[in-house]
Design an enzyme around this catalytic site. Sequence first.
Site, PDB file in Angstrom:
ATOM      1  N   CYS A  68       6.257 -40.131  20.441  1.00  0.00           N
ATOM      2  CA  CYS A  68       5.216 -39.525  21.287  1.00  0.00           C
ATOM      3  C   CYS A  68       5.809 -38.590  22.327  1.00  0.00           C
ATOM      4  O   CYS A  68       5.082 -37.917  23.058  1.00  0.00           O
ATOM      5  CB  CYS A  68       4.399 -40.614  21.989  1.00  0.00           C
ATOM      6  N   HIS A  93      -1.646 -34.539  22.684  1.00  0.00           N
ATOM      7  CA  HIS A  93      -0.951 -34.889  23.924  1.00  0.00           C
ATOM      8  C   HIS A  93       0.538 -35.073  23.638  1.00  0.00           C
ATOM      9  O   HIS A  93       0.971 -35.162  22.488  1.00  0.00           O
ATOM     10  CB  HIS A  93      -1.538 -36.148  24.587  1.00  0.00           C
ATOM     11  N   HIS A 105       1.398 -34.031  19.711  1.00  0.00           N
ATOM     12  CA  HIS A 105       0.784 -34.503  18.462  1.00  0.00           C
ATOM     13  C   HIS A 105      -0.650 -34.867  18.826  1.00  0.00           C
ATOM     14  O   HIS A 105      -1.015 -34.876  20.001  1.00  0.00           O
ATOM     15  CB  HIS A 105       1.539 -35.726  17.920  1.00  0.00           C
ATOM     16  N   ASP A 110     -12.543 -32.380  23.779  1.00  0.00           N
ATOM     17  CA  ASP A 110     -12.476 -32.137  22.339  1.00  0.00           C
ATOM     18  C   ASP A 110     -11.700 -30.859  22.033  1.00  0.00           C
ATOM     19  O   ASP A 110     -11.959 -29.810  22.617  1.00  0.00           O
ATOM     20  CB  ASP A 110     -13.889 -32.053  21.745  1.00  0.00           C
ATOM     21  N   HIS A 111     -10.747 -30.984  21.123  1.00  0.00           N
ATOM     22  CA  HIS A 111      -9.886 -29.858  20.725  1.00  0.00           C
ATOM     23  C   HIS A 111      -9.128 -29.250  21.897  1.00  0.00           C
ATOM     24  O   HIS A 111      -8.970 -28.032  21.996  1.00  0.00           O
ATOM     25  CB  HIS A 111     -10.684 -28.810  19.927  1.00  0.00           C
ATOM     26  N   GLU A 169      -7.400 -45.184  20.022  1.00  0.00           N
ATOM     27  CA  GLU A 169      -6.520 -44.029  19.852  1.00  0.00           C
ATOM     28  C   GLU A 169      -6.243 -43.835  18.358  1.00  0.00           C
ATOM     29  O   GLU A 169      -6.191 -42.721  17.843  1.00  0.00           O
ATOM     30  CB  GLU A 169      -5.223 -44.271  20.611  1.00  0.00           C
ATOM     31  N   HIS A 210      -4.675 -36.934  18.057  1.00  0.00           N
ATOM     32  CA  HIS A 210      -5.426 -38.101  17.578  1.00  0.00           C
ATOM     33  C   HIS A 210      -6.907 -37.758  17.469  1.00  0.00           C
ATOM     34  O   HIS A 210      -7.391 -36.857  18.143  1.00  0.00           O
ATOM     35  CB  HIS A 210      -5.318 -39.271  18.572  1.00  0.00           C
TER      36      HIS A 210
END
Lengths: 141, 138
Positions: free
Chosen positions: B34, B15, B40, B80-81, B124, B42
Amino acid sequence: MVYLTRKAEFSASHFYHNPAFTAEENARVFGKCNNPNGHGHNYTLEVTVKGAVDPTTGFVVDLKHLKDIMSREVLEAMDHRFLNKEVPEFLTQIPTTENIAIAIWRRLAPKLKSAQLHRVRVYETPDLFVDVFGEDGPGEA
Amino acid sequence: MKAYLTRRYMFSASHRLHSERLTEEENRETYGKCNNPYGHGHNYIIEVTVGGAVDERTGMVCDLVELDECVRSHVLERYDHQNLNVLEEFAAEVPTTENLCISIYEIVKREFRGAHLQKVRIEETMMNSFEYTGENNR
Ligand SMILES: [Zn+2]
């Protein structure tokens, strides 16, 4: 109000089976957990008590007293046991994590002096745990 | 006595925190690293807590296989991904973990009928976690 949590671990085996179900229903509802020979887990128990801090001792609860109750009421009964066959509650109830947490609550709540039981948390695995808060529900904390 | 069952899941996503309502400079100031334009990622840990009376026939609050399948197909598949910024729910909202937590709560609330949804909690990183219990926050 201050909350204090004490952890303990126990290892036990169990299986899930409802005698009122057919063999097919048992297999469908409980999957692998229906194997009558049982399987085991390392359970982690967290017991949280709450109360006012005693001005003389600075304690919410005498930790030694709490540890003794947890050993006597829970660990001696459940550690290294086959829950379905050796723990009275599970002769009639299925030893799911939910029922284990409730059984532990019922064993501990009447034995505690001064502090009051707030939460019993039982981890079956690091990815699955159950909390019970008695009849009051979770409240704020 | 009611029991509250919590299940943990993991997904990885990227995100970028950037608000259309702020200037470039305010964005940099508010979001710091951020705000990096390339984003980047998580490994998000999500905890879904459902609660209710224990079903006497099964000893359970809900069918765990059903809960896992619901979260897998509606939450993990979705996030996811992925890059959160390109998803519909973040077209007008910043994909902070606060907003992600609310989105996941709303998805599970809508899709899972097996028990009352009590809470969604997201880690996170090991240092930051967020919880949403469905109070009116939007
Ligand atoms: Zn098991």
